[in-house]
Scaffold this motif. Structure first.
Motif, short mmCIF file in Angstrom:
data_model
loop_
_atom_site.label_atom_id
_atom_site.label_comp_id
_atom_site.label_asym_id
_atom_site.label_seq_id
_atom_site.Cartn_x
_atom_site.Cartn_y
_atom_site.Cartn_z
N VAL A 176 31.05 19.33 110.18
CA VAL A 176 31.81 18.16 109.72
C VAL A 176 32.99 17.97 110.67
O VAL A 176 33.76 18.90 110.89
CB VAL A 176 32.34 18.39 108.28
N VAL A 177 33.10 16.77 111.25
CA VAL A 177 34.25 16.54 112.13
C VAL A 177 35.21 15.50 111.57
O VAL A 177 36.29 15.31 112.13
CB VAL A 177 33.83 16.15 113.57
N GLY A 178 34.83 14.85 110.50
CA GLY A 178 35.80 13.91 109.93
C GLY A 178 35.20 13.06 108.84
O GLY A 178 33.99 13.06 108.60
N ARG A 179 36.08 12.37 108.15
CA ARG A 179 35.70 11.48 107.05
C ARG A 179 36.16 10.08 107.48
O ARG A 179 37.33 9.89 107.83
CB ARG A 179 36.45 11.95 105.80
N GLY B 2 25.40 12.82 113.02
CA GLY B 2 24.97 12.06 111.85
C GLY B 2 26.11 11.71 110.91
O GLY B 2 27.21 12.25 111.02
N ILE B 3 25.83 10.78 110.01
CA ILE B 3 26.77 10.51 108.94
C ILE B 3 26.05 10.60 107.61
O ILE B 3 24.87 10.27 107.49
CB ILE B 3 27.45 9.12 109.04
N ALA B 4 26.77 11.12 106.62
CA ALA B 4 26.31 11.08 105.23
C ALA B 4 27.29 10.16 104.52
O ALA B 4 28.48 10.48 104.40
CB ALA B 4 26.33 12.47 104.61
N ALA B 5 26.80 9.00 104.10
CA ALA B 5 27.70 8.01 103.52
C ALA B 5 28.11 8.41 102.11
O ALA B 5 27.42 9.14 101.41
CB ALA B 5 27.02 6.64 103.49
N GLU B 6 29.26 7.96 101.73
CA GLU B 6 29.72 8.03 100.35
C GLU B 6 30.32 6.65 100.07
O GLU B 6 30.30 5.80 100.95
CB GLU B 6 30.72 9.18 100.18
N LYS B 7 30.80 6.42 98.88
CA LYS B 7 31.31 5.09 98.53
C LYS B 7 32.31 4.58 99.57
O LYS B 7 33.37 5.17 99.75
CB LYS B 7 31.96 5.14 97.14
N GLY B 8 31.95 3.50 100.31
CA GLY B 8 32.91 2.86 101.21
C GLY B 8 33.21 3.60 102.50
O GLY B 8 34.12 3.23 103.23
N GLY B 9 32.41 4.64 102.81
CA GLY B 9 32.68 5.39 104.04
C GLY B 9 31.67 6.48 104.24
O GLY B 9 30.54 6.38 103.75
N GLY B 10 32.04 7.52 104.99
CA GLY B 10 31.08 8.59 105.20
C GLY B 10 31.68 9.77 105.94
O GLY B 10 32.76 9.68 106.51
N VAL B 11 30.91 10.87 105.89
CA VAL B 11 31.32 12.10 106.56
C VAL B 11 30.55 12.18 107.87
O VAL B 11 29.33 12.02 107.89
CB VAL B 11 31.00 13.32 105.67
#
Lengths: 381, 381
Positions: B336-339, B320-329
């Motif tokens: 967590v494998v990356g940003r 899965g991804i959890a988005a944040e401004k302009g991208g995501g984790v």
């Protein structure tokens, strides 16, 4: 056989909560909610979406307030619409207070992320003082870790979290509460709501969290919300979809209509077609659905492809056709009114539906935004 | 908390009926059916559609046989595919016999339109002789008028008609029976199936009749079929839609997955987005659903727009991804494998999903056509 027998759910008794004239609970018709997904601080875009939602049949609109700028925009939006507005708050109790002061008709807080009890108390005091209802909205993705740890499963954790918040808010004098316990899993959601329904008489706001895209979200929400409503549980609903919010409202109304709880717009009965089908039925059914999409009158329209089930369904509907090779028989009010060629079917159905819709006199609710029949109305008619 | 606890329905016990290796009832995984809507006598088109349905995850395909030409075509089709085929017969008992002789794996008859009892008997004798199961498929649009007259509502009439046919077929020695009682109304359908579930132990084929277009039909079928499955009722399902039959199969699998009954393909968890959303999430979720549509491995993929519920859902999913401004984790297997930047999210999700799918080892059922987990498997894993 009493042909008109309706088998509606017997609804759970719940307390009424008034959200700018739309009653949640207390036997009121189940209201349909959605949420804007614009940038709240873009007041023009947010207001435009609120108006679209209103036109689609939305009863209550939720707007998220992520920051101070959002709270200021919410105050502007409030002045420009009389739609019931719910302010959605996470993390920051000061934003909740600002939203109440800006004229929110209800606020939604998530006890899992609002922080210490004093912050919840601060919100509650202002809300009680102003008579603003609070929705305690617990989600599986953000329920308090200590409650998750002490529960045997997520359904139990969701219900525990909601009931703990209820006790706390009651101790402060709050009574206008609405509860939700949303998981992404259908079964967890069902069990959590069933526990709440047994444990309290507060009205329940039904929904799944993070239900998914238009297809998956529609299926999952229909099962969860539909099963609960069929058991008599639920006073207001929101179908969460990763899609245009107006789609959430459309799906919501189809769910309510499917259970005889509320009727708005066209109930299109169409067959899946098979080798017996005498006309190009699927495009016809889709065209009928499209052309009649703006009708608020509750009309059943049958678009049937053959003589096996066609005449029965077309006769039972307010309006319908039973196709035969290259054409079809038109039924209005259970009577055969003519035999048409295939190319005449669409225009005849649309014409007759609009005529019947014009004759129909709506019952209204709340601010009179919308035509609806409640189960009670149907029984007494 | 046992995080992996699954709350699956406890299924009603029913007898097993074998349809070319796919077991209906007896605790077997709930099978997904659909029906061709080609002209049956166009064998090429019908076979092409059967293959499309197979690829979409259909377990059993029904083909209607409207006439002698259709029966001859059915015999040809039978030779060209090893999909389990059900012959759908109305009115003419000789066509049912012809279909059995042509190699139908099951036949579906509607007692409301097959005519006099001797005709049903003639079909039953040949079916019993050849070991071919019979589905007694009663529909509200064509239930026998005398039964409708003597019933207090349609749900009762549907159940009475089915149970009457069961008694008659049992008196002839038939035991391989599957029953369905479909109305266009959700509540009538629910009540009719509940009555059957209490009255017999034959496996039940769930569905609504004339459910409607893709949207309305999906909602109504999800509520009806989903509610019954959640109560433990139902052994095989068909979602009737006025749409491409492959869509019926897709919706059917989403219904089963939503209840933890069977898992095939991607379970996409996506949030509906709000003003907190940091990326253009809806197109991303739709692109993920599209790009991963052919994966049969049961993977949960969360596409979440913000930090409120995002990390919780993304961590709980396989991917899965959890988005944040302009991208995501990016989360894989709860870690967590990356940003990532926004433009990298789609390709990363697709890459990781395909990698996980390749690692997954399917359980199989029937002819090994399809990957599935049964509730039992999930519990023991």
């Amino acid at each position: 056989m009493r042909e008109t027998l309706r088998l509606q759910p017997v609804r759970r008794r719940s307390r009424p909560v008034n959200v700018r004239g739309v009653i949640i609970g207390g036997g009121a018709p189940v209201s349909v909610q959605s949420m804007t997904n614009t940038d709240t601080s873009d007041t023009r875009a947010t207001l435009a979406q609120i108006r679209e939602l209103q036109a689609a049949g939305c009863d209550i609109v939720r707007v998220s307030i992520p920051d101070r700028k959002g709270a200021r925009a919410f105050a502007e939006i409030r002045k420009e619409t009389d739609m019931p507005l719910v302010a959605d708050i996470h993390f920051n109790f000061r934003l909740a207070i600002a939203a109440i002061e800006a004229g929110a008709d209800k606020i939604r807080i998530n006890p899992g992320n609002i922080g210490p009890a004093e912050h919840v108390k601060a919100i509650a005091e202002v809300a009680i003082d102003r008579g603003v209802p609070i929705r305690v909205g617990v989600n599986s993705g953000s329920v308090q870790p200590q409650i998750v740890e002490s529960s045997s499963n997520m359904a139990e954790a969701l219900a525990k979290s909601a009931l703990g918040s209820v006790r706390m808010l009651e101790s402060l004098g709050a009574r206008d509460l609405v509860l939700s316990v949303k998981a992404a899993s259908v079964r967890e959601t069902l069990e959590a709501y069933r526990t709440l329904a047994r444990s309290t008489d507060y009205p329940l706001h039904l929904g799944l969290t993070e239900a998914g895209t238009a297809l998956a979200g529609t299926v999952k929400s229909s099962i969860a919300v539909g099963s609960l409503l069929e058991e008599g549980i639920g006073d207001t609903i929101r179908i969460s979809l990763a899609a245009d919010p107006c789609e959430e409202v459309r799906v919501g109304h189809v769910v309510l209509r499917a259970l005889g709880l509320r009727e708005r717009g066209i109930d299109l009965i169409a067959c899946p077609t098979c080798s017996r089908c005498g006309v190009d039925l699927i495009p016809l059914a889709e065209a009928v659905e499209r052309e009649l999409g703006a009708i608020a009158a509750p009309l059943s329209v049958a678009v049937m492809g053959c003589v096996v089930n066609g005449p029965g369904e077309a006769r039972a509907a307010d309006l319908g056709i039973a196709a035969e090779k290259g054409g079809g028989v038109l039924f209005v009010g259970g009577e055969v009114v003519g035999r048409l060629r295939e190319e005449e079917l669409l225009s005849a159905l649309v014409f007759e539906a609009k005529r019947l819709a014009a004759e129909w006199r709506p019952g209204t609710v709340g601010l009179g935004r919308e035509a609806m029949r409640t189960p009670e109305c149907v029984v007494h008619e």
